[in-house]
Design a protein around this motif. Structure first.
Motif, PDB file in Angstrom:
ATOM      1  N   ALA A  17       0.829  -1.208   0.000  1.00  0.00           N
ATOM      2  CA  ALA A  17       0.000   0.000   0.000  1.00  0.00           C
ATOM      3  C   ALA A  17       0.864   1.259   0.000  1.00  0.00           C
ATOM      4  CB  ALA A  17      -0.920  -0.006   1.220  1.00  0.00           C
ATOM      5  N   VAL A  18       1.943   1.259   0.780  1.00  0.00           N
ATOM      6  CA  VAL A  18       2.843   2.422   0.808  1.00  0.00           C
ATOM      7  C   VAL A  18       3.592   2.540  -0.520  1.00  0.00           C
ATOM      8  CG1 VAL A  18       4.828   3.477   1.963  1.00  0.00           C
ATOM      9  CG2 VAL A  18       3.116   2.271   3.309  1.00  0.00           C
ATOM     10  N   ALA A  19       3.974   1.415  -1.108  1.00  0.00           N
ATOM     11  CA  ALA A  19       4.643   1.442  -2.411  1.00  0.00           C
ATOM     12  C   ALA A  19       3.720   2.045  -3.471  1.00  0.00           C
ATOM     13  CB  ALA A  19       5.065   0.031  -2.809  1.00  0.00           C
ATOM     14  N   ASN A  20       2.455   1.657  -3.450  1.00  0.00           N
ATOM     15  CA  ASN A  20       1.500   2.214  -4.413  1.00  0.00           C
ATOM     16  C   ASN A  20       1.304   3.708  -4.185  1.00  0.00           C
ATOM     17  OD1 ASN A  20       1.030  -0.203  -5.768  1.00  0.00           O
ATOM     18  ND2 ASN A  20      -0.577  -0.836  -4.347  1.00  0.00           N
ATOM     19  N   LEU A  21       1.309   4.122  -2.917  1.00  0.00           N
ATOM     20  CA  LEU A  21       1.181   5.545  -2.608  1.00  0.00           C
ATOM     21  C   LEU A  21       2.347   6.325  -3.207  1.00  0.00           C
ATOM     22  CD1 LEU A  21       0.177   7.214   0.706  1.00  0.00           C
ATOM     23  CD2 LEU A  21       2.458   7.669  -0.161  1.00  0.00           C
ATOM     24  N   CYS A  22       3.574   5.809  -3.025  1.00  0.00           N
ATOM     25  CA  CYS A  22       4.757   6.478  -3.579  1.00  0.00           C
ATOM     26  C   CYS A  22       4.671   6.570  -5.102  1.00  0.00           C
ATOM     27  CB  CYS A  22       6.028   5.726  -3.179  1.00  0.00           C
ATOM     28  SG  CYS A  22       6.466   5.873  -1.437  1.00  0.00           S
ATOM     29  N   THR A  23       4.236   5.486  -5.723  1.00  0.00           N
ATOM     30  CA  THR A  23       4.148   5.457  -7.188  1.00  0.00           C
ATOM     31  C   THR A  23       3.132   6.479  -7.687  1.00  0.00           C
ATOM     32  OG1 THR A  23       4.706   3.093  -7.159  1.00  0.00           O
ATOM     33  CG2 THR A  23       3.733   3.967  -9.177  1.00  0.00           C
ATOM     34  N   ARG A  24       1.981   6.558  -7.017  1.00  0.00           N
ATOM     35  CA  ARG A  24       0.940   7.512  -7.428  1.00  0.00           C
ATOM     36  C   ARG A  24       1.400   8.956  -7.237  1.00  0.00           C
ATOM     37  NH1 ARG A  24      -2.357   4.354  -4.222  1.00  0.00           N
ATOM     38  NH2 ARG A  24      -2.599   6.089  -2.765  1.00  0.00           N
ATOM     39  N   LEU A  25       2.176   9.207  -6.168  1.00  0.00           N
ATOM     40  CA  LEU A  25       2.564  10.583  -5.850  1.00  0.00           C
ATOM     41  C   LEU A  25       3.721  11.099  -6.692  1.00  0.00           C
ATOM     42  CD1 LEU A  25       2.361  10.640  -1.941  1.00  0.00           C
ATOM     43  CD2 LEU A  25       0.944  11.955  -3.525  1.00  0.00           C
ATOM     44  N   PRO A  27       4.406  11.602  -9.865  1.00  0.00           N
ATOM     45  CA  PRO A  27       4.169  12.661 -10.864  1.00  0.00           C
ATOM     46  C   PRO A  27       3.677  13.975 -10.259  1.00  0.00           C
ATOM     47  CG  PRO A  27       3.058  10.585 -11.457  1.00  0.00           C
ATOM     48  CD  PRO A  27       3.459  10.478 -10.035  1.00  0.00           C
ATOM     49  N   GLN A  28       3.295  13.970  -8.962  1.00  0.00           N
ATOM     50  CA  GLN A  28       2.701  15.153  -8.339  1.00  0.00           C
ATOM     51  C   GLN A  28       3.683  15.935  -7.467  1.00  0.00           C
ATOM     52  OE1 GLN A  28      -1.059  14.118  -6.345  1.00  0.00           O
ATOM     53  NE2 GLN A  28      -1.052  12.156  -7.446  1.00  0.00           N
ATOM     54  N   VAL A  29       4.938  15.466  -7.414  1.00  0.00           N
ATOM     55  CA  VAL A  29       5.914  16.128  -6.552  1.00  0.00           C
ATOM     56  C   VAL A  29       7.127  16.559  -7.373  1.00  0.00           C
ATOM     57  CG1 VAL A  29       5.179  14.845  -4.498  1.00  0.00           C
ATOM     58  CG2 VAL A  29       7.002  13.913  -5.939  1.00  0.00           C
ATOM     59  N   ALA A 413      10.937  18.255   3.627  1.00  0.00           N
ATOM     60  CA  ALA A 413      12.214  18.818   3.189  1.00  0.00           C
ATOM     61  C   ALA A 413      12.091  19.563   1.866  1.00  0.00           C
ATOM     62  CB  ALA A 413      13.253  17.700   3.051  1.00  0.00           C
ATOM     63  N   SER A 414      10.994  19.353   1.158  1.00  0.00           N
ATOM     64  CA  SER A 414      10.852  19.966  -0.174  1.00  0.00           C
ATOM     65  C   SER A 414      10.697  21.478  -0.101  1.00  0.00           C
ATOM     66  CB  SER A 414       9.637  19.368  -0.890  1.00  0.00           C
ATOM     67  OG  SER A 414       8.429  19.843  -0.306  1.00  0.00           O
ATOM     68  N   GLY A 415      10.123  21.977   1.009  1.00  0.00           N
ATOM     69  CA  GLY A 415       9.892  23.414   1.133  1.00  0.00           C
ATOM     70  C   GLY A 415       8.677  23.920   0.384  1.00  0.00           C
ATOM     71  N   ASP A 416       7.918  23.023  -0.242  1.00  0.00           N
ATOM     72  CA  ASP A 416       6.730  23.399  -1.015  1.00  0.00           C
ATOM     73  C   ASP A 416       5.482  23.047  -0.201  1.00  0.00           C
ATOM     74  OD1 ASP A 416       4.566  23.587  -2.720  1.00  0.00           O
ATOM     75  OD2 ASP A 416       5.567  22.652  -4.425  1.00  0.00           O
ATOM     76  N   PRO A 417       4.748  24.048   0.314  1.00  0.00           N
ATOM     77  CA  PRO A 417       3.555  23.775   1.136  1.00  0.00           C
ATOM     78  C   PRO A 417       2.515  22.929   0.397  1.00  0.00           C
ATOM     79  CG  PRO A 417       4.180  26.088   1.295  1.00  0.00           C
ATOM     80  CD  PRO A 417       4.997  25.497   0.189  1.00  0.00           C
ATOM     81  N   ARG A 422      -0.291  17.659  -0.303  1.00  0.00           N
ATOM     82  CA  ARG A 422      -0.693  16.523  -1.142  1.00  0.00           C
ATOM     83  C   ARG A 422      -0.218  15.204  -0.544  1.00  0.00           C
ATOM     84  NH1 ARG A 422       0.458  20.214  -5.194  1.00  0.00           N
ATOM     85  NH2 ARG A 422       2.608  19.481  -5.477  1.00  0.00           N
ATOM     86  N   VAL A 423       1.020  15.209  -0.077  1.00  0.00           N
ATOM     87  CA  VAL A 423       1.560  13.983   0.530  1.00  0.00           C
ATOM     88  C   VAL A 423       0.816  13.664   1.821  1.00  0.00           C
ATOM     89  CG1 VAL A 423       3.603  12.944   1.589  1.00  0.00           C
ATOM     90  CG2 VAL A 423       3.829  14.256  -0.527  1.00  0.00           C
ATOM     91  N   HIS A 424       0.584  14.692   2.648  1.00  0.00           N
ATOM     92  CA  HIS A 424      -0.131  14.499   3.911  1.00  0.00           C
ATOM     93  C   HIS A 424      -1.530  13.921   3.674  1.00  0.00           C
ATOM     94  CE1 HIS A 424      -2.868  15.832   7.171  1.00  0.00           C
ATOM     95  NE2 HIS A 424      -1.850  15.529   7.955  1.00  0.00           N
TER      96      HIS A 424
END
Length: 532
Positions: A17-25, A27-29, A413-417, A422-424
């Motif tokens: 489930a966490v791997a799928n979350l990383c894969t989905r995110l 393109p959005q980061v 760490a990205s500094g982008d609110p 989105r990750v949260h």
């Protein structure tokens, strides 16, 4: 989504489930965060990584050899013992030196099949070692041997403490001191240097080695192992300790031991577990040297023959020889002094006594049976049992929780609110699913044991119990009790924690209480289904 190949290597559904979350995110980061997510995905599909830590001369490398079942890690102090060494599965045995600039160099084994103590390269340019072994144990467990904390010279102290994440930030002239523990009130955060962070990155769990006396810096090292455990502090979820060299304990020094070495070691381990609590799930006694010799092929038929000869000595001579290692090695008897010295190097006096007692009880014991007797006497089975119960059986939850901690850290760490949000939000959606409740429970346990959320002592103990094991009887504190009693108690505690969350708790405590309530309710549901 993760590929079929990746799914095969993931520890379980939570990791998937966490791997799928990383894969989905991805393109959005940002590109930098996406690169971090790729590293998280790589770690998720790798075996569970356990870092073995402890003070110098605590017997870490000897224990590593015993766990692997092969005498390959150098145990004498040398250059290699000052470096992180990662032992992992490979189709061909080989060792690689990894340099600070990323270059690699194959390091040949020595004549005894061990990693050589001396590297014959510029030590200051080396980052760490990668050892690949055709060893079944390493298929689902990567073992990371870390340098000893507290070596003799200040330069080594600084390097090894940094590798463990336990070094205090020092002033430039601090090295002029004696190199002893300063014990000061330095409030700076402990952290790993970049090289060490890269070398130990991905260790999701810690096996901490102590000897008879737990020192303040043992606790500090455990507390500061955050970077080595994928940005999560060592705690009962992902850390156990072993009391090594249990045979060196004087039984008379431990109340209630009745003169028995192993009982004394068990009692002392229980006491140390209270000292190290809540940083570790348990402290297990072990005799690493005996385990290494019996498990890694160090104990030979020639050793068995020598012990057989010793078992035939008269009682008076034998008891005299057992008075000390020096007397044992030098006393006049038919077994050559060199042979007896070799036995001490492999078994120490305690192991020699165990073997001779076994042979006197059964003179027909084969070398193989004698080896198994020594292995049983070492306590290695207990360590492996706890490794299985705390680490292997819960590898899915441990790896998934560590990965989520890394994902959260990368987003912050990205500094982008916007990226952080989105990750949260994606993580909250994942954690809201019933099947992901174990992650909520591990998170709550970490908050309580780290002191981030203050709880009354009895409630903190209960959170610790519920979250530190997968065994329902142990979770409820009613191991071995009837099924009906377990079910009734789980439902009762679920109701109590729901009431506490609503009426008696602070906001922070309430969040933890809701998680514990849900945990008890799911246990009750599981028991109900089993009964049906």
């Amino acid at each position: 989504m993760t590929t079929a190949t990746e799914q095969q290597h993931l520890a379980g559904p939570l990791s998937a489930a966490v791997a799928n979350l990383c894969t989905r995110l991805q393109p959005q980061v940002s590109a930098r965060t996406a690169a971090g997510f790729r590293e998280v995905l790589r770690r998720l599909s790798a075996p569970l990584q356990v870092a073995v830590a402890g003070r110098i001369k605590s017997g870490k490398s000897t224990l590593v050899n015993a766990l692997i079942g092969r005498r390959v890690a150098p145990t004498d102090v040398g250059e290699c013992t000052r470096l992180v060494t990662r032992f992992q599965y490979g189709t061909v045995d080989r060792v690689e030196l990894i340099f600070l600039d990323g270059k690699k160099q194959v390091l040949p084994f020595d004549a005894g099949g061990m990693i050589p103590n001396d590297l014959e390269v510029d030590f200051d340019k080396v980052s760490h070692l990668e050892a690949y072994l055709t060893n079944a144990v390493l298929r689902d467990l990567t073992v990371i041997d870390t340098p000893g904390l507290g070596s003799l010279d200040d330069a080594s102290v600084k390097r090894t403490e940094q590798l463990l994440g336990a070094a205090k930030h020092r002033k430039p002239d601090a090295a002029a001191g004696s190199g002893s523990d300063n014990g000061g009130d330095d409030d700076d955060d402990d952290e790993l240097d970049d090289t060490s962070r890269n070398a130990v990155a991905g260790a999701e769990a810690v096996l901490y080695v102590v000897t008879q006396g737990v020192r303040a810096d043992d606790q500090q090292a455990l507390a500061a192992f955050t970077a080595a455990t994928a940005s999560r502090e060592a705690g009962p979820v992902n850390a156990i300790a072993v009391l090594n060299k249990a045979d060196t304990i004087t039984p008379e020094s431990v109340t209630g031991s009745d003169g028995d070495v192993w009982k004394a070691a068990s009692l002392l381990a229980e006491k140390q577990a209270q000292t190290l609590k809540p940083r570790v799930a348990d402290v297990i006694p072990v005799i690493g040297l005996l385990a290494e010799s019996a498990e890694s092929g160090g104990f030979t038929s020639a050793d068995a023959d020598a012990l057989r000869s010793l078992s035939k000595l008269d009682d008076a001579t034998w008891e005299t020889m057992l008075m000390s290692a020096d007397i044992f090695a030098t006393w006049d008897c038919e077994v050559p002094a060199g042979t007896r010295t070799r036995l001490l190097e492999k078994l120490d006096l305690y192991g020699v006594r165990v073997a001779v007692d076994a042979l006197r009880a059964d003179p027909e014991l084969t070398a193989g049976s004698l080896r198994r007797t020594l292995l049983n006497a070492s306590g290695l089975a207990g360590v492996r049992g706890r490794l299985d119960a705390v680490f292997r059986a819960r590898a899915d939850g441990i790896k998934a929780a560590a990965a989520l901690a890394s994902v959260t850290a990368l987003a912050h760490a990205s500094g982008d609110p916007g990226e952080r949000q989105r990750v949260h939000d994606a993580i909250e959606v994942l954690l809201a699913k019933p099947e992901a409740h174990q992650l909520r429970l591990l998170e709550a346990l970490t908050l309580v044991t780290s002191g981030a959320v203050a709880m009354p002592e009895d409630l903190a103990e209960e959170v610790l119990r519920v979250g530190s094991t997968a065994d329902i009887g142990e979770q409820l504190g009613l191991k071995g009790r009837p099924h009906k009693e377990l079910s009734a108690y789980a439902l009762e505690r679920a109701g109590w924690w729901r009431s506490f969350a609503s009426f008696g708790a602070t906001p922070a405590q309430s969040r933890v209480a809701h998680v514990v309530h849900r945990a008890y309710f799911l246990i009750w549901q599981q028991l109900r289904e089993q009964a049906g």
